[in-house]
Design a protein around this motif. Structure first.
Motif, short mmCIF file in Angstrom:
data_model
loop_
_atom_site.label_atom_id
_atom_site.label_comp_id
_atom_site.label_asym_id
_atom_site.label_seq_id
_atom_site.Cartn_x
_atom_site.Cartn_y
_atom_site.Cartn_z
N ILE A 46 -3.16 16.43 6.87
CA ILE A 46 -2.83 15.01 6.72
C ILE A 46 -3.13 14.58 5.28
CG2 ILE A 46 -3.54 12.66 7.39
CD1 ILE A 46 -4.11 13.73 10.19
N VAL A 47 -2.27 13.69 4.77
CA VAL A 47 -2.51 13.07 3.47
C VAL A 47 -3.01 11.64 3.71
CG1 VAL A 47 -1.51 12.37 1.26
CG2 VAL A 47 -0.72 14.47 2.38
N TYR A 48 -4.16 11.31 3.16
CA TYR A 48 -4.75 9.97 3.26
C TYR A 48 -4.23 9.15 2.10
CZ TYR A 48 -8.52 6.42 3.55
OH TYR A 48 -9.26 5.25 3.65
N CYS A 49 -3.53 8.04 2.42
CA CYS A 49 -2.87 7.23 1.40
C CYS A 49 -3.55 5.87 1.29
CB CYS A 49 -1.40 7.04 1.76
SG CYS A 49 -0.51 8.61 1.98
N CYS A 50 -4.10 5.58 0.13
CA CYS A 50 -4.85 4.35 -0.09
C CYS A 50 -3.90 3.17 -0.27
CB CYS A 50 -5.74 4.49 -1.32
SG CYS A 50 -6.91 5.85 -1.22
N GLU A 51 -4.15 2.12 0.51
CA GLU A 51 -3.28 0.95 0.56
C GLU A 51 -3.47 0.06 -0.67
OE1 GLU A 51 -0.75 -0.71 1.25
OE2 GLU A 51 -0.97 -1.55 3.26
N THR A 52 -2.40 -0.67 -1.01
CA THR A 52 -2.42 -1.65 -2.10
C THR A 52 -3.12 -2.91 -1.61
OG1 THR A 52 -0.26 -0.79 -2.78
CG2 THR A 52 -1.02 -2.82 -3.85
N HIS A 53 -4.45 -2.87 -1.71
CA HIS A 53 -5.29 -3.95 -1.20
C HIS A 53 -6.39 -4.26 -2.22
CE1 HIS A 53 -4.52 -3.90 3.46
NE2 HIS A 53 -3.56 -4.49 2.78
N PRO A 54 -7.06 -5.41 -2.10
CA PRO A 54 -8.15 -5.73 -3.01
C PRO A 54 -9.21 -4.64 -3.03
CG PRO A 54 -7.56 -7.67 -1.76
CD PRO A 54 -6.79 -6.53 -1.16
N GLY A 55 -9.83 -4.48 -4.19
CA GLY A 55 -10.81 -3.42 -4.37
C GLY A 55 -10.29 -2.44 -5.40
N THR A 56 -10.54 -1.17 -5.16
CA THR A 56 -10.13 -0.15 -6.11
C THR A 56 -8.62 -0.04 -6.26
OG1 THR A 56 -10.19 1.55 -4.39
CG2 THR A 56 -12.20 1.25 -5.69
N ASN B 167 -1.79 -9.72 -7.35
CA ASN B 167 -1.87 -9.67 -8.80
C ASN B 167 -0.92 -10.68 -9.43
OD1 ASN B 167 -3.50 -6.97 -9.28
ND2 ASN B 167 -1.95 -6.49 -7.74
N GLU B 168 -1.28 -11.14 -10.60
CA GLU B 168 -0.42 -12.03 -11.37
C GLU B 168 0.18 -11.26 -12.55
OE1 GLU B 168 -1.86 -16.34 -11.65
OE2 GLU B 168 -3.76 -15.22 -11.52
N ASP B 169 1.41 -11.64 -12.91
CA ASP B 169 2.07 -11.10 -14.11
C ASP B 169 2.17 -9.58 -14.09
OD1 ASP B 169 2.27 -13.73 -15.17
OD2 ASP B 169 0.20 -13.59 -15.87
N MET C 72 4.51 1.02 -10.48
CA MET C 72 4.80 2.26 -9.75
C MET C 72 4.79 3.45 -10.70
SD MET C 72 7.75 1.07 -7.02
CE MET C 72 7.56 2.50 -5.95
N ASN C 73 5.31 3.26 -11.89
CA ASN C 73 5.40 4.37 -12.84
C ASN C 73 4.02 4.84 -13.29
OD1 ASN C 73 7.18 6.11 -14.45
ND2 ASN C 73 6.25 5.07 -16.19
N LYS C 74 3.06 3.92 -13.38
CA LYS C 74 1.70 4.29 -13.80
C LYS C 74 1.07 5.30 -12.84
CE LYS C 74 0.44 -0.11 -16.05
NZ LYS C 74 -0.47 -1.30 -15.96
N VAL C 75 1.43 5.19 -11.57
CA VAL C 75 0.78 6.04 -10.55
C VAL C 75 1.77 6.97 -9.87
CG1 VAL C 75 -1.10 4.41 -10.12
CG2 VAL C 75 1.03 4.17 -8.84
N ALA C 76 2.92 7.16 -10.49
CA ALA C 76 4.01 7.91 -9.86
C ALA C 76 3.60 9.25 -9.26
CB ALA C 76 5.16 8.09 -10.86
N GLN D 197 -6.21 -2.53 -5.95
CA GLN D 197 -5.52 -3.82 -6.06
C GLN D 197 -4.30 -3.73 -6.97
OE1 GLN D 197 -7.97 -7.27 -6.32
NE2 GLN D 197 -6.58 -8.34 -7.70
N ASN D 198 -4.38 -2.91 -8.01
CA ASN D 198 -3.25 -2.74 -8.93
C ASN D 198 -3.21 -1.28 -9.38
OD1 ASN D 198 -5.21 -2.45 -11.04
ND2 ASN D 198 -5.32 -4.68 -11.17
N ALA D 199 -2.19 -0.96 -10.18
CA ALA D 199 -1.97 0.44 -10.55
C ALA D 199 -3.13 1.01 -11.36
CB ALA D 199 -0.66 0.56 -11.32
N ASP D 200 -3.71 0.22 -12.25
CA ASP D 200 -4.82 0.74 -13.05
C ASP D 200 -6.00 1.14 -12.15
OD1 ASP D 200 -3.43 0.39 -15.41
OD2 ASP D 200 -4.30 -1.58 -15.84
N GLY D 201 -6.29 0.30 -11.16
CA GLY D 201 -7.37 0.62 -10.24
C GLY D 201 -7.04 1.83 -9.38
N MET D 202 -5.80 1.90 -8.91
CA MET D 202 -5.38 3.05 -8.11
C MET D 202 -5.55 4.35 -8.89
SD MET D 202 -1.75 1.67 -6.62
CE MET D 202 -1.54 0.04 -5.91
N LEU D 203 -5.10 4.31 -10.14
CA LEU D 203 -5.17 5.50 -10.98
C LEU D 203 -6.61 5.94 -11.19
CD1 LEU D 203 -3.34 7.43 -12.58
CD2 LEU D 203 -3.66 5.94 -14.57
#
Length: 277
Positions: A138-148, A180-182, A189-193, A150-156
């Motif tokens: 199984i692949v565990y996929c982290c959701e786009t939610h507040p915390g780590t 997120n704003e702006d 998407m490209n940051k974390v592609a 919340q945005n692509a920089d945090g996901m990365l």
């Protein structure tokens, strides 16, 4: 492309409605939510499976899903903050159940930190989750939610710190604007592609913290033709799951009206080039 449906799309009608109706909409894949035992759901639906479900009830649900012409590709196992020991245990239990349904992906949280001193504990817990997920295929996929996440920089930052092949991302095309704003969708998407393994297809008006998630193609802020082009460009092979969470303040929809939004969403995807597997 493999298109699933996350039953919170059906709101208070939940998975029972999804199981009964999705095949008639041309959808044959399901993102099955495994809820927290004894905890009320945000959408007030009746859970069909929790981390406390018996083997007998799991078997019966598997039979019902199969009889409806559906297969489970993903389980949503959101359990809380995986930084916490109890949430870690609950997550591992839910991974076992997801495996029993044949899911190859799960979607859940990437964690929330009070301060940077908590990074080592979160990394340890996420690697434990990744190790167990890997054993189950199984692949565990982290959701786009507040915390780590919340945005692509945090996901990365999260996926690179955890550095585990079975910890990847679920990118939500609506949540990225809600939290997120702006931001610009394809830039994010490209940051974390390289780490996108699962996608939630959600439309929005693009306004920060505005709960506006109608049928795909009607809010207009997400260009699903561009999303498809992007995913093909990165050789994406995971599932994409419909998530239509309604509009804050609108009258409560009937089941028929809710299902009409699912049908309209599928037609919109087809009209801009998506092929529904």
């Amino acid at each position: 492309m493999k298109i699933a449906c996350f039953p919170n799309t059906y709101g208070r009608f939940g998975p029972n409605a999804a199981i009964d109706l999705l095949a008639s909409a041309g959808i044959h894949w399901l993102e099955l939510p495994i809820k927290n035992h004894g905890m009320p759901s945000f959408f007030k639906e009746e859970p069909v499976v929790t981390n406390g479900s018996t083997p007998q009830s799991i078997f019966a649900l598997k039979e019902r899903i199969a009889e409806a012409g559906l297969k489970v590709c993903t389980c949503n196992i959101t359990s809380g903050n995986p930084l916490e020991e109890e949430v870690l245990k609950r997550t591992l239990t839910k991974l076992t159940i997801a495996n029993q349904f044949g899911a190859e992906y799960v979607v859940a949280g990437g964690g929330e930190l009070a301060d940077d001193d908590q990074w080592p504990l979160l990394i340890d817990h996420m690697r434990q989750i990744g190790d167990y997920a890997q054993k189950l295929g199984i692949v565990y996929c982290c959701e786009t939610h507040p915390g780590t996440c919340q945005n692509a920089d945090g996901m990365l930052e999260l996926v690179e710190r955890v550095n585990h092949p079975n910890i990847r991302l679920n990118f939500d095309t609506g949540n990225i604007f809600y939290y997120n704003e702006d931001v610009e969708l394809l830039e994010e998407m490209n940051k974390v592609a390289p780490y996108i393994a699962h996608v939630h297809l959600k439309d929005t008006n693009g306004k920060f913290k505005d709960w506006h998630f109608p049928a795909l193609g009607t809010a207009g802020h997400v260009d699903f033709a561009e999303v498809l082009h992007f995913l093909k460009g990165i050789d994406f092979t995971g599932p994409c799951s419909l998530e239509l969470e309604g509009i804050e303040g609108e009258p409560e929809l009937t089941l028929e009206q809710t299902h009409e939004r699912v049908l309209a969403s599928i037609e919109h995807l087809k009209s801009v080039g998506w092929e529904i597997e």
